[in-house]
Design an enzyme around this catalytic site. Structure first.
Site, PDB file in Angstrom:
ATOM      1  N   LYS A 116      41.530  45.781  26.382  1.00  0.00           N
ATOM      2  CA  LYS A 116      41.502  46.284  27.761  1.00  0.00           C
ATOM      3  C   LYS A 116      41.565  47.793  27.717  1.00  0.00           C
ATOM      4  CE  LYS A 116      41.433  44.814  32.069  1.00  0.00           C
ATOM      5  NZ  LYS A 116      40.704  43.636  32.578  1.00  0.00           N
TER       6      LYS A 116
HETATM    7  P1  NAD Z   1      37.406  46.245  42.763  1.00  0.00           P
HETATM    8  O1  NAD Z   1      37.857  47.602  42.482  1.00  0.00           O
HETATM    9  O2  NAD Z   1      35.957  45.976  42.909  1.00  0.00           O
HETATM   10  O3  NAD Z   1      38.135  45.690  44.085  1.00  0.00           O
HETATM   11  C1  NAD Z   1      39.522  45.722  44.273  1.00  0.00           C
HETATM   12  C2  NAD Z   1      39.814  45.372  45.734  1.00  0.00           C
HETATM   13  O4  NAD Z   1      41.212  45.276  45.934  1.00  0.00           O
HETATM   14  C3  NAD Z   1      39.296  46.410  46.742  1.00  0.00           C
HETATM   15  O5  NAD Z   1      38.818  45.749  47.887  1.00  0.00           O
HETATM   16  C4  NAD Z   1      40.571  47.211  47.066  1.00  0.00           C
HETATM   17  O6  NAD Z   1      40.510  47.854  48.329  1.00  0.00           O
HETATM   18  C5  NAD Z   1      41.571  46.089  47.048  1.00  0.00           C
HETATM   19  N1  NAD Z   1      42.950  46.534  46.901  1.00  0.00           N
HETATM   20  C6  NAD Z   1      43.447  47.536  46.131  1.00  0.00           C
HETATM   21  N2  NAD Z   1      44.771  47.631  46.308  1.00  0.00           N
HETATM   22  C7  NAD Z   1      45.114  46.671  47.192  1.00  0.00           C
HETATM   23  C8  NAD Z   1      46.340  46.261  47.776  1.00  0.00           C
HETATM   24  N3  NAD Z   1      47.483  46.851  47.450  1.00  0.00           N
HETATM   25  N4  NAD Z   1      46.318  45.225  48.652  1.00  0.00           N
HETATM   26  C9  NAD Z   1      45.162  44.603  48.960  1.00  0.00           C
HETATM   27  N5  NAD Z   1      43.971  44.941  48.438  1.00  0.00           N
HETATM   28  C10 NAD Z   1      43.963  45.965  47.563  1.00  0.00           C
HETATM   29  O7  NAD Z   1      38.042  45.317  41.610  1.00  0.00           O
HETATM   30  P2  NAD Z   1      37.534  43.896  41.126  1.00  0.00           P
HETATM   31  O8  NAD Z   1      36.600  44.090  39.993  1.00  0.00           O
HETATM   32  O9  NAD Z   1      37.133  43.081  42.292  1.00  0.00           O
HETATM   33  O10 NAD Z   1      38.874  43.308  40.481  1.00  0.00           O
HETATM   34  C11 NAD Z   1      39.889  42.688  41.271  1.00  0.00           C
HETATM   35  C12 NAD Z   1      40.822  41.907  40.355  1.00  0.00           C
HETATM   36  O11 NAD Z   1      40.050  40.940  39.617  1.00  0.00           O
HETATM   37  C13 NAD Z   1      41.554  42.723  39.296  1.00  0.00           C
HETATM   38  O12 NAD Z   1      42.818  42.147  39.054  1.00  0.00           O
HETATM   39  C14 NAD Z   1      40.687  42.567  38.055  1.00  0.00           C
HETATM   40  O13 NAD Z   1      41.412  42.768  36.864  1.00  0.00           O
HETATM   41  C15 NAD Z   1      40.287  41.111  38.221  1.00  0.00           C
HETATM   42  N6  NAD Z   1      39.099  40.752  37.479  1.00  0.00           N
HETATM   43  C16 NAD Z   1      37.906  41.386  37.682  1.00  0.00           C
HETATM   44  C17 NAD Z   1      36.790  40.989  36.968  1.00  0.00           C
HETATM   45  C18 NAD Z   1      35.439  41.609  37.204  1.00  0.00           C
HETATM   46  O14 NAD Z   1      34.446  41.103  36.631  1.00  0.00           O
HETATM   47  N7  NAD Z   1      35.307  42.622  38.026  1.00  0.00           N
HETATM   48  C19 NAD Z   1      36.880  39.955  36.014  1.00  0.00           C
HETATM   49  C20 NAD Z   1      38.110  39.313  35.850  1.00  0.00           C
HETATM   50  C21 NAD Z   1      39.205  39.712  36.581  1.00  0.00           C
END
Ligand code: NAD
Length: 459
Positions: A116
């Site tokens: 990571k």
């Molecule tokens: P992103 O940056 O695209 O979106 C994050 C979202 O969360 C945004 O809408 C943001 O406004 C919101 N957010 C931030 N702080 C917040 C809070 N305190 N309360 C409510 N909403 C809040 O990120 P993502 O890629 O969608 O990732 C989201 C989660 O999924 C993370 O935990 C990431 O590790 C996990 N994840 C992502 C992927 C991927 O392929 N992108 C894969 C596996 C896991």
């Protein structure tokens, strides 16, 4: 690494230690020593790389930005994991997320290890030019530890295909003449990315829920209806009836999950609430998710958070504080924002009977134990959000062979892999009175332990 993670490793190893059919060659004193070694190996990362990126800002000032790349374990293949761009990134968090990647890949039989990355920035407070420089510097500082056969980064919170394209371009420049398409995944399709990668995590998250609540429950209704398993009782009480759904986080994962729910024909579910870093939006009749996706696309990813924005986008909703979404009176809660969202302070107010973890580690140990004890069905992160890494693997494969799959081929391979894992895990879950997270961890630790033993790493 977080205490919660250590204790889950210990619990999984304790369960396996007592199972004499597992690694039967290991007996008595030798068995005790081998399990101690496993604990030491799995609860420690192989390496933690840290750098302070030197960034000249557009205003002439120079700042230093802490950044990380953590290699947890590579027994199953090259390290693999996203790079998070967020102001709260820290060494413990990145290490824990790297460990979850090791377990996720082991659970779904993806031939990668766990890694990571993280950069301590709020990307919204930098210009595009500055963000480009940050990406270039990250690759320069970590070039010696990444690469298609060593460690393959991908997007995470705050990063996406634009950042991966920039990073791959820098990797290509530094490593002139060497293969580079497999150095980063989550790239744009134009730049060697895979069709379907952007949507893969959200699609996989929703599929995990749909497969359990529709396909699996209907196929196994007779057995499960006479079961005394508390999770079977909960799941059946939500089956084949209209469900209200809330999705926390509306980024890459949350917006696709919400859209999948909105478009689903298998389950009558209505997305009544979504939220992001600014606010929760609620409409008891159901939100217009396609209109919200269109709004975020032209507003740097943010949902409408004022009455004027709602009116101009033609969206009907009430605006509530962002934390409200977690304790609303709904059936299903998808968590797709950050870690530690369900915790000691709000666990007693959570009303959803089914929780799906799109985010990594969104539920603390205390909240997890409390909700599981009440019979709440929690589909854990390493099971539900693996769609991204599964399609990243396909992207890496396509990059090596410079042969590209169609959208349909990617979709079919993603679904087949997730279905296979669910079919392996769910009978165990509805058989034992253990939460699904524990079942998944045991399965992953079992695969890792076998490989570590066979590779001679326990002596
Ligand atoms: P992103 O940056 O695209 O979106 C994050 C979202 O969360 C945004 O809408 C943001 O406004 C919101 N957010 C931030 N702080 C917040 C809070 N305190 N309360 C409510 N909403 C809040 O990120 P993502 O890629 O969608 O990732 C989201 C989660 O999924 C993370 O935990 C990431 O590790 C996990 N994840 C992502 C992927 C991927 O392929 N992108 C894969 C596996 C896991």
């Amino acid at each position: 690494m977080e205490e919660q993670t250590r204790s889950i490793i210990q619990q999984s190893l304790d369960a396996l230690m007592d199972n004499k059919l597992f690694l039967p060659d290991l007996k008595e004193d030798m068995r005790v020593k081998a399990f101690k070694s496993l604990n030491a190996i799995l609860s420690t990362p192989n390496q933690i790389h840290k750098s302070f990126l030197r960034l000249p800002l557009e205003n002439g000032e120079v700042v230093r930005i802490p950044s990380y790349r953590v290699h947890h374990n590579d027994a199953l293949g090259p390290y693999k994991g996203g790079i998070r761009f967020h102001e709260s990134v820290n060494e413990e968090e990145v290490t824990n997320l790297a460990f979850l990647m090791t377990l996720k890949n082991a659970l779904h039989n993806v031939p990668f290890g766990g890694g990571k990355g993280g950069i301590v920035v709020d990307p919204k407070s930098f210009s595009d030019k500055e963000l480009h420089r940050i990406c270039v510097k990250y690759v320069r500082y970590f070039n010696h530890v990444i690469g298609p056969d060593k460690d393959i980064p991908a997007p995470d919170v705050g990063s996406g295909e634009r950042e991966m394209d920039w990073m791959m371009a820098e990797y290509k420049k530094i490593n002139h003449g060497k293969p580079y398409l497999g150095s980063f995944t989550g790239k744009s399709v134009a730049n060697g990315g895979s069709l379907g990668r952007r949507e893969a995590t959200g699609k996989g998250v929703y599929f995990t829920f749909r497969y359990l609540m529709h396909d699996y429950l209907n196929a196994n209704a007779n057995n499960l209806s006479v079961s005394t398993n508390p999770f079977a009782k909960t799941a059946l009480s939500y089956a084949n009836r209209p469900l209200t759904v809330a999705v926390q986080g509306f980024g890459n994962v949350g917006s696709v999950t919400a859209l999948e729910a909105f478009n689903c024909d298998y389950i009558k579910n209505k997305v009544v609430a979504v939220s992001d870093r600014n606010a929760t939006l609620y409409n008891a009749e159901g939100l217009d998710i396609p209109a919200l996706v269109a709004f975020t696309a032209s507003n740097r990813g943010d949902l409408p958070s004022t009455e004027e924005q709602l009116t101009s986008a033609g969206i009907k909703a009430t605006i509530q504080p962002r934390e409200d979404i977690l304790t609303m009176d709904i059936d299903v809660l998808f968590l797709a924002a950050l870690e530690n969202q369900l915790h000691d302070g709000n666990k007693a107010d959570i009303k959803a009977g089914i929780i799906v973890e799109g985010a990594n580690a969104p539920t603390t140990e205390e909240a997890d134990a409390y909700l599981s004890q009440k019979g709440v069905v929690i589909l854990p992160d390493i099971l539900a959000n693996a769609g991204g890494v599964i399609v990243s693997y396909l992207e890496w494969l396509q990059g090596r062979e410079t042969q590209f799959f169609s959208d349909e081929e990617v979709h079919n391979q993603l679904i087949a892999k997730m279905k296979h894992t669910m079919d392996t895990i769910l009978p165990q879950y509805f058989g034992d009175p253990f939460p699904l997270r524990q079942n998944c961890f045991i399965h992953s630790v079992m695969r890792l332990s076998t490989v570590l033993y066979r590779q001679g790493k326990l002596y």
